[in-house]
Scaffold this active site. Structure first.
Site, PDB file in Angstrom:
ATOM      1  N   THR A   2       0.518  -1.356   0.377  1.00  0.00           N
ATOM      2  CA  THR A   2       0.173   0.171   0.390  1.00  0.00           C
ATOM      3  C   THR A   2       0.730   1.061   0.381  1.00  0.00           C
ATOM      4  O   THR A   2       0.262   2.991  -0.505  1.00  0.00           O
ATOM      5  CB  THR A   2      -1.497  -0.496   1.078  1.00  0.00           C
ATOM      6  OG1 THR A   2      -0.352   0.068   2.695  1.00  0.00           O
ATOM      7  CG2 THR A   2      -1.907  -1.277   1.154  1.00  0.00           C
ATOM      8  N   LEU A  11      -2.904   4.923   0.296  1.00  0.00           N
ATOM      9  CA  LEU A  11      -4.205   4.437   0.020  1.00  0.00           C
ATOM     10  C   LEU A  11      -4.022   2.602   0.432  1.00  0.00           C
ATOM     11  O   LEU A  11      -4.641   1.867  -0.997  1.00  0.00           O
ATOM     12  CB  LEU A  11      -4.985   4.537  -0.786  1.00  0.00           C
ATOM     13  CG  LEU A  11      -4.869   6.541  -1.790  1.00  0.00           C
ATOM     14  CD1 LEU A  11      -6.540   6.444  -2.530  1.00  0.00           C
ATOM     15  CD2 LEU A  11      -5.897   6.626   0.532  1.00  0.00           C
ATOM     16  N   HIS A  12      -4.937   2.561   1.455  1.00  0.00           N
ATOM     17  CA  HIS A  12      -4.354   1.135   2.217  1.00  0.00           C
ATOM     18  C   HIS A  12      -5.634   0.556   1.551  1.00  0.00           C
ATOM     19  O   HIS A  12      -5.432  -0.618   0.988  1.00  0.00           O
ATOM     20  CB  HIS A  12      -4.376   1.167   3.967  1.00  0.00           C
ATOM     21  CG  HIS A  12      -3.020   1.674   4.448  1.00  0.00           C
ATOM     22  ND1 HIS A  12      -1.575   1.702   4.258  1.00  0.00           N
ATOM     23  CD2 HIS A  12      -3.310   3.063   4.915  1.00  0.00           C
ATOM     24  CE1 HIS A  12      -0.957   2.502   4.278  1.00  0.00           C
ATOM     25  NE2 HIS A  12      -2.213   3.601   4.718  1.00  0.00           N
ATOM     26  N   ASP A  13      -6.977   0.438   1.748  1.00  0.00           N
ATOM     27  CA  ASP A  13      -8.134  -0.530   2.275  1.00  0.00           C
ATOM     28  C   ASP A  13      -8.214  -0.287   0.644  1.00  0.00           C
ATOM     29  O   ASP A  13      -8.744  -1.555   0.046  1.00  0.00           O
ATOM     30  CB  ASP A  13      -8.617   0.248   2.915  1.00  0.00           C
ATOM     31  CG  ASP A  13      -8.661   0.151   4.393  1.00  0.00           C
ATOM     32  OD1 ASP A  13      -9.388   0.328   5.120  1.00  0.00           O
ATOM     33  OD2 ASP A  13      -7.671  -0.789   4.729  1.00  0.00           O
TER      34      ASP A  13
END
Ligand code: RIB
Ligand code: CA
Length: 314
Positions: A194, A240-242
């Site tokens: 990420t 932007l992890h998720d």
């Protein structure tokens, strides 16, 4: 193509919000059966409310939203208001949600949905794994009814909440251990991936130009959420992890990965929540995860921009 049946478990949270927008923009590819919420970035009372606000903003007030576990299995809850703000969605102001919160507990929804399925359910987990772990303990048979878990979590190099651990697995490492040892097909999208997907000003410019309530919410969230990460990491924007989890479900060819055994630290306070990946199989532990290694970041942002534009259509 038959839409993939998914349940999203999340703790909105700014990046969870963007992940929800991405998932809801392509109903012909992702059939979101429900959204379960868990305590994480902010307490459960806020994550469940935020999920409802975001679904209403995305025009999906029809979606069933469930509240789950208000704290980790063993450890006290820690939250991340310093990153996401006191509301969990600082940077924007959404009206109070009108859509209902389902009365069924998220854990029971997960069990019921998985047991009723033909084994085609994919779980996208975007927060601490407490809900899924409790579901596995309460009804172990669900392990044979889940097609795949795609999890945002873990760190192979640097952590974000401690030098060695990623937030989701640090908050509830015992839940992570239950999930990692359940024998369910699992894909791990760690910080190492990420952090390759930075929302730079250039990438956000295309989203900002859409000039709709959804695009304004996206940019407003990221403008606030990015400050902390940019100060800490020196990035030119927030990672932007998720949304990487949802992008994996939509465009798996944007990613590379390998099979390995993954374990999580649940004893040492120094490395609590750390994921240990046996990349070169130096132990005789059988691989239990598909470890994502890289992302095609420009393609990811083109997909996200397309999603925001789709959700902005009248
Ligand atoms: O470490 C990043 C993860 O923790 C993301 O899912 C973020 O939303 C927080 O839940
Ligand atoms: Ca999250």
């Amino acid at each position: 193509m038959v839409a993939k049946a998914i349940v999203i478990d999340c703790d909105p949270g700014a990046d969870d919000a963007i992940a929800l927008f991405l998932a809801l923009a392509f109903p012909e590819q992702l059939n979101v059966l429900g959204i379960t919420t868990v305590a994480g970035n902010v307490p459960l009372s806020l994550t469940q409310k935020n999920a409802r606000c975001l679904c209403e903003l995305a025009g999906r007030a029809d979606l069933p939203i469930y509240a789950g576990c208000p704290r980790p299995l063993l450890r006290p809850l820690i939250t991340a208001e310093d990153v996401h703000g006191k509301t969990g969605l600082d940077g924007i102001s959404l009206p109070e949600p009108q859509m209902p919160l389902q009365s069924q507990h998220a854990v029971d929804f997960l069990i019921e949905t998985c047991m009723r399925s033909t084994g085609n359910i994919t779980l996208a987990t975007l927060g601490p794994l407490t809900n899924l772990a409790v579901a596995i303990v309460k009804q172990p048979a669900i392990c044979q009814h889940i097609h795949e878990i795609v999890m945002m979590g873990g760190a192979l190099t640097q952590g974000n909440i401690t030098p060695s651990a990623e937030f989701n697995l640090y908050v509830d490492p015992h839940a992570a251990q239950i999930v990692l040892t359940a024998g369910i097909p699992l894909t791990m999208v760690s910080l190492d991936v990420t952090h390759q997907a930075i929302a730079t000003p250039e990438r956000l410019r295309a989203i900002r130009a859409i000039n709709s309530p959804i695009s304004a919410a996206t940019v407003g969230l990221l403008d606030h959420y990015g400050v902390y990460d940019m100060q800490r990491y020196g990035f030119s924007g927030p990672p932007l992890h998720d949304p990487c989890v949802i992008a994996y479900l939509l465009q798996p060819d944007f990613f590379t990965s390998y099979r390995a055994s993954v374990a999580v630290e649940t004893t040492s306070e120094l490395t609590m929540g750390r994921t240990v990946v046996d990349r070169w199989h130096v132990t005789n532990q059988p691989p239990n995860a598909n470890v994502v290694e890289s992302i095609e970041a420009d393609g990811f942002y083109q997909l996200l921009t397309q999603a925001i534009a789709k959700l902005s259509e009248p």
